[in-house]
Design an enzyme around this catalytic site. Structure first.
Site, PDB file in Angstrom:
ATOM      1  N   GLU A 199       0.231  12.622   5.160  1.00 31.08           N
ATOM      2  CA  GLU A 199       1.209  12.326   4.099  1.00 31.08           C
ATOM      3  C   GLU A 199       0.632  12.544   2.698  1.00 31.08           C
ATOM      4  O   GLU A 199       0.599  11.641   1.857  1.00 31.08           O
ATOM      5  CB  GLU A 199       1.721  10.894   4.252  1.00 31.08           C
ATOM      6  CG  GLU A 199       2.516  10.700   5.529  1.00 31.08           C
ATOM      7  CD  GLU A 199       3.252   9.370   5.627  1.00 31.08           C
ATOM      8  OE1 GLU A 199       2.855   8.421   4.929  1.00 31.08           O
ATOM      9  OE2 GLU A 199       4.221   9.291   6.396  1.00 31.08           O
ATOM     10  N   GLU A 389       5.422  11.881  13.243  1.00 27.77           N
ATOM     11  CA  GLU A 389       5.685  10.441  13.116  1.00 27.77           C
ATOM     12  C   GLU A 389       7.188  10.238  13.046  1.00 27.77           C
ATOM     13  O   GLU A 389       7.875  10.912  12.269  1.00 27.77           O
ATOM     14  CB  GLU A 389       5.084   9.851  11.830  1.00 27.77           C
ATOM     15  CG  GLU A 389       3.616   9.628  11.872  1.00 27.77           C
ATOM     16  CD  GLU A 389       3.092   8.894  10.644  1.00 27.77           C
ATOM     17  OE1 GLU A 389       3.820   8.059  10.077  1.00 27.77           O
ATOM     18  OE2 GLU A 389       1.958   9.185  10.254  1.00 27.77           O
TER      19      GLU A 389
HETATM   20  C1  BG6 Z   1       3.383   6.467   7.684  1.00 30.43           C
HETATM   21  C2  BG6 Z   1       1.919   6.381   7.883  1.00 30.43           C
HETATM   22  O1  BG6 Z   1       3.569   6.358   6.351  1.00 30.43           O
HETATM   23  O2  BG6 Z   1       4.237   5.499   8.222  1.00 30.43           O
HETATM   24  C3  BG6 Z   1       1.471   5.390   8.929  1.00 30.43           C
HETATM   25  O3  BG6 Z   1       1.324   7.628   8.083  1.00 30.43           O
HETATM   26  C4  BG6 Z   1       2.384   4.189   8.922  1.00 30.43           C
HETATM   27  O4  BG6 Z   1       0.135   5.091   8.692  1.00 30.43           O
HETATM   28  C5  BG6 Z   1       3.809   4.637   9.253  1.00 30.43           C
HETATM   29  O5  BG6 Z   1       1.976   3.150   9.727  1.00 30.43           O
HETATM   30  C6  BG6 Z   1       4.830   3.531   9.401  1.00 30.43           C
HETATM   31  O6  BG6 Z   1       4.806   2.716   8.291  1.00 30.43           O
HETATM   32  P1  BG6 Z   1       4.626   1.137   8.410  1.00 30.43           P
HETATM   33  O7  BG6 Z   1       4.465   0.695   7.018  1.00 30.43           O
HETATM   34  O8  BG6 Z   1       5.859   0.630   9.040  1.00 30.43           O
HETATM   35  O9  BG6 Z   1       3.398   0.929   9.221  1.00 30.43           O
END
Ligand code: BG6
Length: 491
Positions: A199, A389
């Site tokens: 990211e 993701e």
């Molecule tokens: C992304 C990141 O921004 O979102 C992860 O690469 C992160 O590291 C994921 O965990 C989900 O976000 P969160 O804040 O719900 O853990």
């Protein structure tokens, strides 16, 4: 109807600081992620430090800066959830076995820089750190699971932060180059797919989360840091291809979908400009090898001047990525005026969309947004794409018999799979899907354990209590079936 290609890479994603724990073991150095306290959806996480007079202090993760002369430090009496996380360090064999049981084709993980170079400046890598990841890759290979390795998921060695100012300093590029070259060389034959920076665009999003006055002050260093990461990323891609021409290296962008709130032309333009600023700025550089024309306007509006050398421009051209990877969680609206009803997302701030529903953490659930994002990305770059993701952070309840009925997660993932299937049918070269937090892990934004994403439940609470026992959720069995049928059976 057949949607997903035969060799589609189904899997899940993690990052080292959110799962490994064992932060003082194996010769590992402390990282910037180790000095972040726990928070909640309403309470920020804090970075902790010792100021120039020796006093402890802290500032909010998305709303402050390290005071002049202060050094990041682990403080007595503070709780740091990432220190233990889910202790993947000692459970990796058991965890990988469970992923294999689901039929995983790909597992996304990151290497922690400070396990390889504890301070970041050593001449020789830390053998214990190298062995740790080698053993993980061997374990994955045992089950024919392809590792997808993020070289940097925010794990800067604390020494480099404190002594040279982290990515503000151009020197950081050379330290990173050495680290990247070490692992690219070391794991030849074990890894094929690499991501340079996780990211890369998210620090631009952080500016929107700050008080506007602070954001204005921070813009210069934010964009300069990103520039240094662009160069380090380009060097990494070039080195990777020299080490092994079969290596496939991708960028990784937090893709924020910005819908205009109305059809007023001003709102449409506001959405395009926001796209440029937060969603396409980094991908454009990493895929094309040069800054887009609109970058100048962004710098001008933010009153910043970047240090970009002639050599940098050459390096950017020589280090373009092989594929595009991104995270997608939610979408938001944008309008030219003041936000009517602000909503959060993955490090983003936007306006509420009346046509969507929202998660417990206030993120919009919008599978069509993923379909839209895939088109935006593929139409723009025409290179292979992978979603690395996606998922739903939710509270899970363990029933008396140990079962966990996470139908909401299945529903979220199913709808996003359908969106991907539709996108593939329209000709998009989508080659994989690694859902976020396939095993529960520490939330990045809140530091909570109860914001769970996994198919595998880990018995651990927000304060780090629990047996760390792994349990299968309903989604575990469901995802197994999805993979078995290559996405045909998502019911
Ligand atoms: C992304 C990141 O921004 O979102 C992860 O690469 C992160 O590291 C994921 O965990 C989900 O976000 P969160 O804040 O719900 O853990």
């Amino acid at each position: 109807m057949k949607k997903f290609p035969d060799n589609f890479l189904w899997g899940g994603a993690t990052s080292s600081s959110q799962i490994e724990g064992a932060c003082y073991e194996g010769g590992r150095g402390i990282t910037i992620q180790d000095v972040v306290t726990a928070g909640t959806n309403h309470q920020p996480r804090y970075f902790t430090y010792i100021d120039k007079d020796g006093n402890p202090g802290k500032y909010p993760q998305f709303g402050g800066v390290l005071p002049e002369g202060a050094k990041y430090a682990v403080l007595e009496g503070e709780y740091y959830p990432n220190h233990k996380a889910i202790d993947f360090y000692h459970h990796y064999k058991e965890d990988i076995k469970l992923l294999a049981e689901m039929g995983f084709k790909m597992f996304r993980m990151s290497v922690c820089w400070s396990r390889i170079y504890p301070k970041g400046i050593e001449d020789e890598p830390n053998k214990e750190g190298l062995d740790f990841y080698r053993n993980i890759f061997l374990e994955l290979r045992k089950y024919n699971i392809e590792p997808l390795v993020t070289i940097w998921h925010g794990e800067n060695p604390i020494y480099l932060e404190n002594e040279i100012g982290g990515w503000n300093n151009r020197e950081m590029i050379a330290h990173f180059d050495k680290y990247a070259k070490t692992i690219l060389t070391e794991y030849k034959g074990l890894v094929t797919y690499w991501l340079t920076f996780n990211e890369l665009n998210n620090t631009i999003m952080f500016l929107d989360l700050m008080d506007p006055e602070l954001a204005q002050k921070e813009a210069q260093s934010t964009y300069q840091q990103i520039h240094h990461k662009f160069i380090a990323s380009a060097h990494t891609v070039k080195m990777a291809h020299e080490v092994n021409p079969d290596y496939q290296v991708g960028c990784m962008i937090a893709y924020a979908v910005n819908y205009p709130r109305t059809c007023a032309p001003q709102d449409i333009i506001a959405a395009v400009e926001k796209d440029h600023r937060i969603s396409t700025y980094c991908g454009d550089v990493q895929v094309r090898g040069y800054y887009p024309g609109y970058a100048k306007k962004i710098w001008e509006n933010a009153h910043i001047t970047l240090d970009i050398t002639e050599q940098d421009l050459i390096d950017l051209k020589e280090g373009i990525v092989d594929f595009y990877s991104f995270s997608y969680y939610s979408s938001a609206c944008v309008s030219a005026g003041k936000a009517a009803e602000p909503v959060k997302g993955n490090f983003t701030l936007g306006e509420k969309n009346p046509y969507l529903t929202y998660s417990e953490w206030g993120w919009a659930m919008d599978p069509d947004g993923l379909y839209y994002a895939l088109h935006q990305i593929y139409d723009r770059y025409q290179i292979p794409v992978i979603v690395v993701e996606n998922g739903l952070g939710a509270v899970d309840e363990v029933e008396e018999d140990g079962s966990i009925h996470d139908t909401y997660r299945i529903e979220y993932l199913r709808s996003h799979m359908e969106a991907m299937g539709k996108a593939i049918e329209t000709g998009i070269d989508l080659f994989g899907y690694t859902t976020w937090g396939c095993i529960d892990e520490i939330s990045a934004s809140t530091g909570e354990m109860k914001k769970r994403y996994g198919y595998i439940y880990v018995d651990c609470d927000n304060e780090g209590n629990g047996t760390l026992t792994r349990m299968k959720k309903d989604s575990f069995y469901w995802y197994k079936k999805v993979i078995e049928t290559n996405g045909q059976d998502t019911l």
